[in-house]
Write an enzyme that holds these catalytic residues in place. Structure first.
Site, PDB file in Angstrom:
ATOM      1  N   ARG A  64       0.863  -1.192   0.000  1.00  0.00           N
ATOM      2  CA  ARG A  64       0.000   0.000   0.000  1.00  0.00           C
ATOM      3  C   ARG A  64       0.889   1.229   0.000  1.00  0.00           C
ATOM      4  O   ARG A  64       1.722   1.404   0.895  1.00  0.00           O
ATOM      5  CB  ARG A  64      -0.895  -0.021   1.237  1.00  0.00           C
ATOM      6  CG  ARG A  64      -1.767   1.218   1.416  1.00  0.00           C
ATOM      7  CD  ARG A  64      -2.781   1.351   0.292  1.00  0.00           C
ATOM      8  NE  ARG A  64      -3.838   2.309   0.624  1.00  0.00           N
ATOM      9  CZ  ARG A  64      -3.739   3.621   0.487  1.00  0.00           C
ATOM     10  NH1 ARG A  64      -2.601   4.159   0.049  1.00  0.00           N
ATOM     11  NH2 ARG A  64      -4.751   4.403   0.797  1.00  0.00           N
ATOM     12  N   GLU A  91     -11.635   4.845  -4.819  1.00  0.00           N
ATOM     13  CA  GLU A  91     -12.022   3.446  -4.730  1.00  0.00           C
ATOM     14  C   GLU A  91     -12.545   2.939  -6.065  1.00  0.00           C
ATOM     15  O   GLU A  91     -13.033   3.710  -6.899  1.00  0.00           O
ATOM     16  CB  GLU A  91     -13.091   3.264  -3.658  1.00  0.00           C
ATOM     17  CG  GLU A  91     -12.569   3.347  -2.251  1.00  0.00           C
ATOM     18  CD  GLU A  91     -11.540   2.277  -1.962  1.00  0.00           C
ATOM     19  OE1 GLU A  91     -11.679   1.151  -2.484  1.00  0.00           O
ATOM     20  OE2 GLU A  91     -10.586   2.559  -1.222  1.00  0.00           O
ATOM     21  N   ARG A 147      -0.660  -5.497   4.999  1.00  0.00           N
ATOM     22  CA  ARG A 147      -0.129  -4.826   3.819  1.00  0.00           C
ATOM     23  C   ARG A 147       1.145  -4.070   4.211  1.00  0.00           C
ATOM     24  O   ARG A 147       1.203  -3.463   5.272  1.00  0.00           O
ATOM     25  CB  ARG A 147      -1.155  -3.851   3.236  1.00  0.00           C
ATOM     26  CG  ARG A 147      -2.441  -4.493   2.777  1.00  0.00           C
ATOM     27  CD  ARG A 147      -3.407  -3.451   2.217  1.00  0.00           C
ATOM     28  NE  ARG A 147      -3.770  -2.445   3.212  1.00  0.00           N
ATOM     29  CZ  ARG A 147      -4.639  -1.457   2.999  1.00  0.00           C
ATOM     30  NH1 ARG A 147      -5.223  -1.350   1.813  1.00  0.00           N
ATOM     31  NH2 ARG A 147      -4.919  -0.585   3.941  1.00  0.00           N
TER      32      ARG A 147
END
Length: 294
Positions: free
Chosen positions: A132, A140, A177
């Site tokens: 990330r 999104e 992540r």
């Protein structure tokens, strides 16, 4: 007057004459020898005879030269100064935390998340990790400018290309992540680039704030100039809130954490209830359920 026949005649040696005569000859020889010695010494001192040569003037004295093909000595510290290199043009200076190049992009998930095959160091060697990108947030999936953001990060980080990654204070988020800064194989700082072109917003995820000053400034500039999503999405009509007679929504999931870190629909298995204000911006239609397209 008649001569005495016994008296010595002129020129004849008397008994003592031979001895005196020999002494005079010796003295004359010694005198001649001394005169010759004095004359020879005088001639030698006048330079006529091969005396010592005078030393050359100081300006003609030979000087030492370096051997051929041998470089001149450098002053201490010069070599170290010339060895310094600058960061790639347009990128922030190198950070103090570990950074590794040679990781390979395996998949683009969305505008701010990718999968990378590690090469040791920050990411495990030989394993695929979800990365990330820090200090930014792309739209999104399914929302305004999400397709453009995903296409842009795919241009900057093509699948199969190598990347350099750099960590901050927190290496991972609760969803396992890796939270990283990423440079592509051309030296572009991808986090900064996506924000500067309006493909993502500048969002701070504390305590990871190493490049926040640079990235936040890029976000402000993009917003001021209407770059990317700032002009494409600014005039969209917001979805009205559902009427009071609408079907009751599911209760808020107590396990859904508030930001930061940011949460994407790609990180979830299916539709989820969202909290007040939709902190992760998962609810597109405002019905209280996010990620309904999953």
């Amino acid at each position: 007057m008649p001569q005495d026949p016994q008296a010595p005649q002129w020129g004849e040696d008397t008994p003592s004459a031979p001895k005196a005569h020999r002494l005079a000859k010796i003295l004359l020889g010694i005198g001649a020898t001394l005169i010759l010695i004095i004359i020879a010494a005088a001639l030698g001192s006048s330079g006529g005879g091969g005396g010592d040569a005078k030393p050359p003037p100081a300006s003609e004295a030979p000087t030492e030269t370096s051997p051929p093909n041998e470089p001149a000595p450098q002053e201490e510290g010069t070599e170290r100064e010339e060895a310094k290199t600058d960061s790639p043009s347009g990128t922030p200076p190198a950070a103090e935390s570990p950074s590794v190049s040679g990781h390979m992009v395996e998949r683009i998930i969305d505008g701010d998340t990718i999968e990378v095959r590690g090469d040791g160091g920050v990411l495990p060697e030989g394993q695929t990790a979800t990365v990330r990108l820090l200090e930014m947030d792309a739209p999104e999936a399914g929302t305004c400018y999400s397709d453009e953001a995903t296409a842009r990060i795919a241009e900057l980080l093509p699948v199969g290309s190598s990347v350099r990654v750099e960590r901050d204070k927190d290496l991972k988020d609760p969803y396992d992540r890796y939270l990283l800064y990423v440079w592509n194989d051309e030296g572009q700082f991808v986090n900064h680039s996506l924000v500067s072109t309006g493909h993502a917003e500048a969002v701070l995820f504390r305590p990871n704030d190493k490049y926040w000053q640079t990235i936040s400034q890029a976000g402000s500039d993009a917003k001021d100039t209407g770059a990317g999503l700032w002009s494409a999405c600014g005039t969209e009509t917001e979805v009205p809130a559902p009427p009071t007679t609408a079907e009751p929504t599911a209760p808020e999931d107590p396990h859904l954490p508030p930001p930061p870190p940011d949460l994407d629909c790609s990180d979830l298995d299916g539709p989820v209830p969202v909290g007040p204000g939709d902190p992760h911006r998962l609810d597109r239609d405002g019905d209280g359920i996010g990620c309904e397209s999953n």
